[in-house]
Every structure is written in structure tokens, then in C-alpha cells.
Write an enzyme that holds these catalytic residues in place. Sequence first.
Site, PDB file in Angstrom:
ATOM      1  N   GLU A  87       0.848  -1.194   0.000  1.00  0.00           N
ATOM      2  CA  GLU A  87       0.000   0.000   0.000  1.00  0.00           C
ATOM      3  C   GLU A  87       0.885   1.246   0.000  1.00  0.00           C
ATOM      4  OE1 GLU A  87      -2.119   0.997   3.666  1.00  0.00           O
ATOM      5  OE2 GLU A  87      -1.491  -0.943   4.452  1.00  0.00           O
ATOM      6  N   CYS A 119      -3.445  -3.436   4.622  1.00  0.00           N
ATOM      7  CA  CYS A 119      -2.499  -4.450   5.122  1.00  0.00           C
ATOM      8  C   CYS A 119      -2.897  -5.876   4.750  1.00  0.00           C
ATOM      9  CB  CYS A 119      -2.388  -4.361   6.634  1.00  0.00           C
ATOM     10  SG  CYS A 119      -1.818  -2.770   7.191  1.00  0.00           S
ATOM     11  N   THR A 160       3.527   4.555  15.699  1.00  0.00           N
ATOM     12  CA  THR A 160       3.251   3.235  15.102  1.00  0.00           C
ATOM     13  C   THR A 160       3.739   3.158  13.649  1.00  0.00           C
ATOM     14  OG1 THR A 160       0.982   3.806  14.426  1.00  0.00           O
ATOM     15  CG2 THR A 160       1.244   2.871  16.611  1.00  0.00           C
ATOM     16  N   SER A 209     -10.318   2.527  14.487  1.00  0.00           N
ATOM     17  CA  SER A 209      -9.653   1.449  13.728  1.00  0.00           C
ATOM     18  C   SER A 209      -9.419   0.225  14.616  1.00  0.00           C
ATOM     19  CB  SER A 209      -8.337   1.937  13.108  1.00  0.00           C
ATOM     20  OG  SER A 209      -7.327   2.100  14.079  1.00  0.00           O
ATOM     21  N   HIS A 241      -2.242  -9.681  12.267  1.00  0.00           N
ATOM     22  CA  HIS A 241      -1.719  -8.444  11.678  1.00  0.00           C
ATOM     23  C   HIS A 241      -1.231  -7.581  12.840  1.00  0.00           C
ATOM     24  CE1 HIS A 241      -1.115  -4.683   9.852  1.00  0.00           C
ATOM     25  NE2 HIS A 241      -2.185  -4.125  10.400  1.00  0.00           N
ATOM     26  N   LYS A 250      -4.503  -7.731  22.584  1.00  0.00           N
ATOM     27  CA  LYS A 250      -5.934  -7.483  22.836  1.00  0.00           C
ATOM     28  C   LYS A 250      -6.791  -8.383  21.965  1.00  0.00           C
ATOM     29  CE  LYS A 250      -5.790  -2.730  24.284  1.00  0.00           C
ATOM     30  NZ  LYS A 250      -6.179  -1.364  24.042  1.00  0.00           N
ATOM     31  N   ASN A 284       5.166  -1.083  12.466  1.00  0.00           N
ATOM     32  CA  ASN A 284       4.179  -1.568  11.508  1.00  0.00           C
ATOM     33  C   ASN A 284       4.807  -1.649  10.117  1.00  0.00           C
ATOM     34  OD1 ASN A 284       1.840  -2.336  10.212  1.00  0.00           O
ATOM     35  ND2 ASN A 284       0.607  -0.578  10.858  1.00  0.00           N
ATOM     36  N   SER A 317      -7.241  -2.307   6.724  1.00  0.00           N
ATOM     37  CA  SER A 317      -8.238  -1.257   6.957  1.00  0.00           C
ATOM     38  C   SER A 317      -9.072  -1.018   5.717  1.00  0.00           C
ATOM     39  CB  SER A 317      -7.528   0.037   7.367  1.00  0.00           C
ATOM     40  OG  SER A 317      -7.118  -0.054   8.699  1.00  0.00           O
TER      41      SER A 317
HETATM   42  P1  HMG Z   1      -3.206   7.187  21.555  1.00  0.00           P
HETATM   43  O1  HMG Z   1      -4.583   7.713  21.555  1.00  0.00           O
HETATM   44  O2  HMG Z   1      -2.133   8.197  21.589  1.00  0.00           O
HETATM   45  O3  HMG Z   1      -2.900   6.221  22.744  1.00  0.00           O
HETATM   46  O4  HMG Z   1      -3.016   6.268  20.281  1.00  0.00           O
HETATM   47  P2  HMG Z   1      -3.753   5.918  24.063  1.00  0.00           P
HETATM   48  O5  HMG Z   1      -3.884   7.139  24.859  1.00  0.00           O
HETATM   49  O6  HMG Z   1      -5.022   5.131  23.716  1.00  0.00           O
HETATM   50  O7  HMG Z   1      -2.708   4.941  24.766  1.00  0.00           O
HETATM   51  C1  HMG Z   1      -2.392   3.717  24.182  1.00  0.00           C
HETATM   52  C2  HMG Z   1      -2.301   2.704  25.309  1.00  0.00           C
HETATM   53  O8  HMG Z   1      -1.194   3.070  26.132  1.00  0.00           O
HETATM   54  C3  HMG Z   1      -3.531   2.683  26.228  1.00  0.00           C
HETATM   55  O9  HMG Z   1      -3.712   1.342  26.612  1.00  0.00           O
HETATM   56  C4  HMG Z   1      -3.069   3.489  27.430  1.00  0.00           C
HETATM   57  O10 HMG Z   1      -3.741   3.140  28.634  1.00  0.00           O
HETATM   58  C5  HMG Z   1      -1.609   3.092  27.497  1.00  0.00           C
HETATM   59  P3  HMG Z   1      -5.141   0.627  26.351  1.00  0.00           P
HETATM   60  O11 HMG Z   1      -6.157   1.432  27.042  1.00  0.00           O
HETATM   61  O12 HMG Z   1      -5.338   0.673  24.833  1.00  0.00           O
HETATM   62  O13 HMG Z   1      -4.929  -0.771  26.861  1.00  0.00           O
HETATM   63  N1  HMG Z   1      -0.762   4.068  28.203  1.00  0.00           N
HETATM   64  C6  HMG Z   1       0.219   3.719  29.049  1.00  0.00           C
HETATM   65  N2  HMG Z   1       0.656   2.524  29.469  1.00  0.00           N
HETATM   66  C7  HMG Z   1       1.712   2.511  30.343  1.00  0.00           C
HETATM   67  N3  HMG Z   1       2.298   3.641  30.829  1.00  0.00           N
HETATM   68  C8  HMG Z   1       1.876   4.838  30.435  1.00  0.00           C
HETATM   69  C9  HMG Z   1       0.792   4.935  29.508  1.00  0.00           C
HETATM   70  N4  HMG Z   1       0.145   5.955  28.908  1.00  0.00           N
HETATM   71  C10 HMG Z   1      -0.810   5.407  28.120  1.00  0.00           C
HETATM   72  N5  HMG Z   1       2.471   5.942  30.917  1.00  0.00           N
HETATM   73  C11 HMG Z   1      -3.577   4.540  18.712  1.00  0.00           C
HETATM   74  C12 HMG Z   1      -3.205   4.858  20.159  1.00  0.00           C
HETATM   75  C13 HMG Z   1      -3.482   3.056  18.488  1.00  0.00           C
HETATM   76  C14 HMG Z   1      -5.023   5.008  18.466  1.00  0.00           C
HETATM   77  C15 HMG Z   1      -2.605   5.313  17.767  1.00  0.00           C
HETATM   78  O14 HMG Z   1      -1.287   4.842  17.937  1.00  0.00           O
HETATM   79  C16 HMG Z   1      -2.960   5.209  16.293  1.00  0.00           C
HETATM   80  O15 HMG Z   1      -3.819   5.951  15.792  1.00  0.00           O
HETATM   81  N6  HMG Z   1      -2.273   4.324  15.542  1.00  0.00           N
HETATM   82  C17 HMG Z   1      -2.512   4.128  14.105  1.00  0.00           C
HETATM   83  C18 HMG Z   1      -3.743   3.293  13.840  1.00  0.00           C
HETATM   84  C19 HMG Z   1      -3.576   1.850  14.205  1.00  0.00           C
HETATM   85  O16 HMG Z   1      -2.477   1.351  14.337  1.00  0.00           O
HETATM   86  N7  HMG Z   1      -4.723   1.125  14.317  1.00  0.00           N
HETATM   87  C20 HMG Z   1      -4.687  -0.293  14.622  1.00  0.00           C
HETATM   88  C21 HMG Z   1      -5.900  -1.025  14.064  1.00  0.00           C
HETATM   89  S1  HMG Z   1      -6.129  -0.676  12.313  1.00  0.00           S
HETATM   90  C22 HMG Z   1      -4.889  -1.645  11.549  1.00  0.00           C
HETATM   91  O17 HMG Z   1      -4.288  -2.459  12.171  1.00  0.00           O
HETATM   92  C23 HMG Z   1      -4.619  -1.380  10.107  1.00  0.00           C
HETATM   93  C24 HMG Z   1      -3.355  -0.596   9.823  1.00  0.00           C
HETATM   94  O18 HMG Z   1      -2.219  -1.408   9.993  1.00  0.00           O
HETATM   95  C25 HMG Z   1      -3.404  -0.040   8.406  1.00  0.00           C
HETATM   96  C26 HMG Z   1      -3.718  -0.947   7.241  1.00  0.00           C
HETATM   97  O19 HMG Z   1      -4.531  -1.853   7.296  1.00  0.00           O
HETATM   98  O20 HMG Z   1      -3.167  -0.639   6.186  1.00  0.00           O
HETATM   99  C27 HMG Z   1      -3.191   0.589  10.757  1.00  0.00           C
END
Ligand code: HMG
Length: 396
Positions: A87, A119, A160, A209, A241, A250, A284, A317
Site C-alpha cells: 500500500e 495491510c 506506530t 480502527s 496483523h 488485545k 508496523n 483497513s
Molecule cells: P493514543 O490515543 O495516543 O494512545 O493512540 P492511548 O492514549 O489510547 O494509549 C495507548 C495505550 O497506552 C492505552 O492502553 C493506554 O492506557 C496506554 P489501552 O487502554 O489501549 O490498553 N498508556 C500507558 N501505558 C503505560 N504507561 C503509560 C501509559 N500511557 C498510556 N504511561 C492509537 C493509540 C493506536 C489510536 C494510535 O497509535 C494510532 O492511531 N495508531 C494508528 C492506527 C492503528 O495502528 N490502528 C490499529 C488497528 S487498524 C490496523 O491495524 C490497520 C493498519 O495497519 C493499516 C492498514 O490496514 O493498512 C493501521
Amino acid sequence: MSLGRSVGTSVGIDEISFYTSSYYLDLRTLAEQQQTDPEKYYVGIGQEKMGMAAPDEDIVTMAANAALPIIERIGREAIDTILFATETGIDQSKAAGVYVHRLLDLHSNCRVVELKQACYSATAALQMACALVARRPESKVLVIASDIARYDLDTPGEATQGCGAVAMLISQNPRIMTVSPDVGNYTDDVMDFWRPNYRSTALVDGKYSTKIYLRSLKKAWEHFSEVSSLNFNDFSYFCYHLPFSRMAQKAHQHLAKLNRCPLTSEQVELQIADTLKYNQLIGNSYTASIYIGLCSLLDNRDEDLAGKQIGFFSYGSGCVAEFFSGQIQAGYQSRLHTDRHQTLLSRRQEVSYDEYLSLYHYPDPQQGESLDIPKTTQGRFRLAAITHHKREYIPC
Ligand code: HMG
């Protein structure tokens, strides 16, 4: 002479090898710059480092580097098709695999095509390759997945990012893993992550996502359960993935719960722990990530996996998802490239935050201007120049 599809011919992965960039950024460095607790990355999303492509590395050079060890083993004449999943396309028309075909000096009767669906497309390529081999059992198909994950700076997605490529040789009587034709699919038109043609970075609704990923897992698993006789407890390990390793943890807890699995949470964790190790250091790699996860399991699991059933959840996605299974073959260890993988990871160079920014902003000439790119990659192939809109790839 081929007699067409022979009943009972097993088809699957005969060789697998991955490659990643020469540079990486430690997520502690990113956290320091953002004044964020590094544990958010190391524990919260379960990632330590993210691969950053050097200026002379891209999906083509990573792909050729991933495939080279396979070609060195099996010879240049064997491959009759390359299916290239990505992609991070570098051209709307020409398939990136055509450059790889030349760099690897494959024969001119080999067909080459590129596939896309976020992906997921490497899994489509794998299934199509298995179908081609089932139809003509003497054929050998090279499936390549290669991607560079890029998000805008100072967004939740930034931590990521990553990059990598994986190459798999698909053949009959595979020496690493047979792939079962029973699959569970799920497709839904959603906007969780996408990249319009005019953007170099992805747009993403991050929290949404992750919800769609889990919903797709449930739906794909339900379909798989309808078509396959295998149950959750028949699987020893699972490859997911891997946008980041916490996502797979999770997802796996979710699947175990859906199946009322009697294992303890530690036992469930063990079913995926070894698949995550390389991803935690690479980040990733989109299409490649689930199969780099398989390399990670095969290279790092300290037991003979022969005969074990592996469950795969592939997610792209947008969205398309698939659950499928594979069975590890006796003697698979002799087909692995473990030393090469581990040397590759240990030789990467760490970059500072400023160096990361200059890699991120490295010029990408869009008006036909000439760009000579100095050699910095540690790989065997590089992007040497971009001139008059043409990319020039050479062996190192
Ligand atoms: P965010 O909003 O900055 O993070 O982004 P958060 O505030 O939700 O924190 C993440 C986790 O860290 C949470 O844990 C927090 O509690 C923890 P959870 O509640 O999820 O269990 N945390 C801590 N832990 C320990 N010590 C600390 C601390 N602070 C916080 N001090 C998000 C997270 C994944 C949304 C962001 O990284 C993002 O947007 N990433 C890109 C999208 C993505 O990867 N999505 C995954 C599913 S979609 C997919 O897999 C397809 C993809 O690969 C693309 C394709 O298909 O081509 C993306």
C-alpha cells in the site's frame, strides 16, 4: 508433464525471508521529544523501535533484499510469477515487482503484478499463489509484501510507523508450512484508515480502527468456524496483523474470550508472544507485518513446531479481513534464515530525533527534477537516483 490439479497435493510456504531498513528510531527518543512517558510506547502499545527507511531504500529495495536469500537458494529460473502486495505504491501504473524482477535477474517468462487492499493484500497474494500452484503443481510463486508505514508528525499514529518486506516462496509439498484452503472472510466499507492518492501519509481514526479490527476478527472467525473443522483449541500459536504488538494481545484475548477458552491469560499470552518480537523492533510494516510475525515465531520459538497448527488473522483497513490456518512441516528449521534476520536487526543504526526528521522530510522530487541519492543503505540493492520522474535502482 502436468496432469492438472492432483487431489491431495499440499500447497504452502516453502521459503520465507524478511528485510527491514538500515535505520531505526528508539521510541524513548520520540517520547522524550514529545515529553510523553516512554512506557506509553514500551508498555501501552508494546513497541520499542520503529524502522526508518534510508534515503536510498524503499519498497522495491526492501523487497529485493527480502527475496534475495530465497533466490540464492532455489535459483533464478524457478519462479514463474511474482505477486507483489503493497500500500506504499511508487507508481499508479507500473508494478513495483517489475523492478524487483530485474534486480533479481529472473527470467522473462515470469509474470508480475501488484495487489492492494491496505495491510490485507499479502494474504490475498498468498491465497492466489496457492490457487495457482494447485492448478499447476510444478509452478513456484514468489509472494512479496513490502511497505513503509507513515503518519503525520505529532499525531497518535506517529509512534506506530515502521517498515519492512517479506518474501515467501509458494510451492507444492512446502517445506515450512502448508496453507489450508478453508478461510473465513469479512469485508465492510468503513473509513478507519486510508491514504488518498495525493497524500504521502495515512489518515486514520485511531480508536475507531482498533474497534473495527476487533469486530473484523470476530466476524472472520465466525465465518472460519462455519467452513473449517478446526476449533480454537486445535491451534498452538496465532499470528495476527501487527500494527503494534498490544493490538495483537488485545485481539487474542478477545478471540479466546469469544471461544470460552479454558487457558489462563498467561497461556493465551504465550500463544502469540514469540510472533511479536521482530515487530516490536521494526514497527508496523503493513502488508508484511503478519508474515514477519510468522518469521518471528519460527526463528524464536524454542521448541520443534512440526505438526503444530497456526491460526492467522489478516486485517487490512477499509476493511477486508481473513482468518486462515497453516500446519508447520517436519524439518522446517533447515529452511529458515534465522541468522540472517538476527544479523540484519543487530546491524541497524539508531538515529537521533533530528536525523529522524531529516529522513522523514527527505526530498521526493515531484516535478521531474533530478535527485542523486548517496549510498547509505546496508542492503544489496539501492535507489540511486530519481531523474525525469524515473526511479533508478541498482545492486550495491
Ligand atoms: P493514543 O490515543 O495516543 O494512545 O493512540 P492511548 O492514549 O489510547 O494509549 C495507548 C495505550 O497506552 C492505552 O492502553 C493506554 O492506557 C496506554 P489501552 O487502554 O489501549 O490498553 N498508556 C500507558 N501505558 C503505560 N504507561 C503509560 C501509559 N500511557 C498510556 N504511561 C492509537 C493509540 C493506536 C489510536 C494510535 O497509535 C494510532 O492511531 N495508531 C494508528 C492506527 C492503528 O495502528 N490502528 C490499529 C488497528 S487498524 C490496523 O491495524 C490497520 C493498519 O495497519 C493499516 C492498514 O490496514 O493498512 C493501521
